[in-house]
Motif scaffolding. Sequence first.
Motif, PDB file in Angstrom:
ATOM      1  N   GLU A 221       0.832  -1.208   0.000  1.00 23.95           N
ATOM      2  CA  GLU A 221       0.000   0.000   0.000  1.00 23.95           C
ATOM      3  C   GLU A 221       0.867   1.259   0.000  1.00 23.95           C
ATOM      4  OE1 GLU A 221      -2.602  -0.267   3.309  1.00 23.95           O
ATOM      5  OE2 GLU A 221      -3.869  -1.838   2.421  1.00 23.95           O
ATOM      6  N   GLN A 222       1.938   1.237   0.788  1.00 28.19           N
ATOM      7  CA  GLN A 222       2.816   2.407   0.825  1.00 28.19           C
ATOM      8  C   GLN A 222       3.530   2.611  -0.513  1.00 28.19           C
ATOM      9  OE1 GLN A 222       2.721   4.513   3.404  1.00 28.19           O
ATOM     10  NE2 GLN A 222       1.186   3.088   4.220  1.00 28.19           N
ATOM     11  N   SER A 224       2.372   1.709  -3.378  1.00 28.06           N
ATOM     12  CA  SER A 224       1.361   2.184  -4.320  1.00 28.06           C
ATOM     13  C   SER A 224       1.154   3.690  -4.170  1.00 28.06           C
ATOM     14  CB  SER A 224       0.051   1.435  -4.091  1.00 28.06           C
ATOM     15  OG  SER A 224      -0.956   1.896  -4.976  1.00 28.06           O
ATOM     16  N   ARG A 225       1.194   4.183  -2.951  1.00 29.42           N
ATOM     17  CA  ARG A 225       1.047   5.623  -2.728  1.00 29.42           C
ATOM     18  C   ARG A 225       2.215   6.409  -3.315  1.00 29.42           C
ATOM     19  NH1 ARG A 225      -0.988   5.947   3.615  1.00 29.42           N
ATOM     20  NH2 ARG A 225      -3.015   4.895   3.281  1.00 29.42           N
ATOM     21  N   LEU A 226       3.392   5.769  -3.387  1.00 26.63           N
ATOM     22  CA  LEU A 226       4.578   6.423  -3.947  1.00 26.63           C
ATOM     23  C   LEU A 226       4.642   6.311  -5.461  1.00 26.63           C
ATOM     24  CD1 LEU A 226       7.261   5.277  -1.338  1.00 26.63           C
ATOM     25  CD2 LEU A 226       6.199   7.537  -1.540  1.00 26.63           C
TER      26      LEU A 226
END
Length: 250
Positions: A221-222, A224-226
Amino acid sequence: MFDRVREEIRVVFDRDPAARTAWEVITCYPGFHALLFHRLSHRLWGWNLKWLARFLSHIGRWLTGIEIHPGAMIGRRFFIDHGMGVVIGETALIGDDCTLYHGVTLGGTSWNKGKRHPTLGDGVVVGAGAKILGPITIGRGAKIGSNAVVVKDVPECATAVGIPARILDDETKNAREESAAKMGFSAYGIGADANDPVVKAIHGLIDHCAAADLRIEYILEQLSRLGVKVEDARATADKFDPTYLNRIVD
């Protein structure tokens, strides 16, 4: 009366995939036979024909290996699978749609008169060999693990396992069941506080896998945020064969 009997036969098909025909259920299922004996003996008990009710119950026990006191109150669509060694005490109260497996005891903890046996809510499932003792209440939809010894109330829709039984919290239970399903088996019925080192090792592995899955999901998830594409990583994880390591060892 016949409508109730047909309902009891349908229950067997709903909960036992081995059942093939109604005739097979009528002639070969001791749980069905024991329930018929109980329905009649319970009616005799209500008519104050106590000895006759106990004698009929005794015959049912001799034929089926299932002992149900005629004073016990049992709801509709009750199912006993296999059945050998099941004991249900006089003041037990069982709701609708309950399921008991072989070796289950609904017993008392004292010699006092009055309510001394358990009360099972609707939809309760009791695993093989479990012992539920005393005038306690098992909430609607609860599950009792195999060989558990339950001496305290169990909340609705909870799962109790172990000796003495402990309630699995929802987070632990869900994570463990999901991880176990991925491995191709279910850990249902194994107490987290069991003394068996193999059981402890299995639970340790399952809990470790569940924790690792949560961490990996958080990392993805992290990423993907980047702006990193993580779909391929998820697809690779979903396709992972848990038997791969076993094949390498072999």
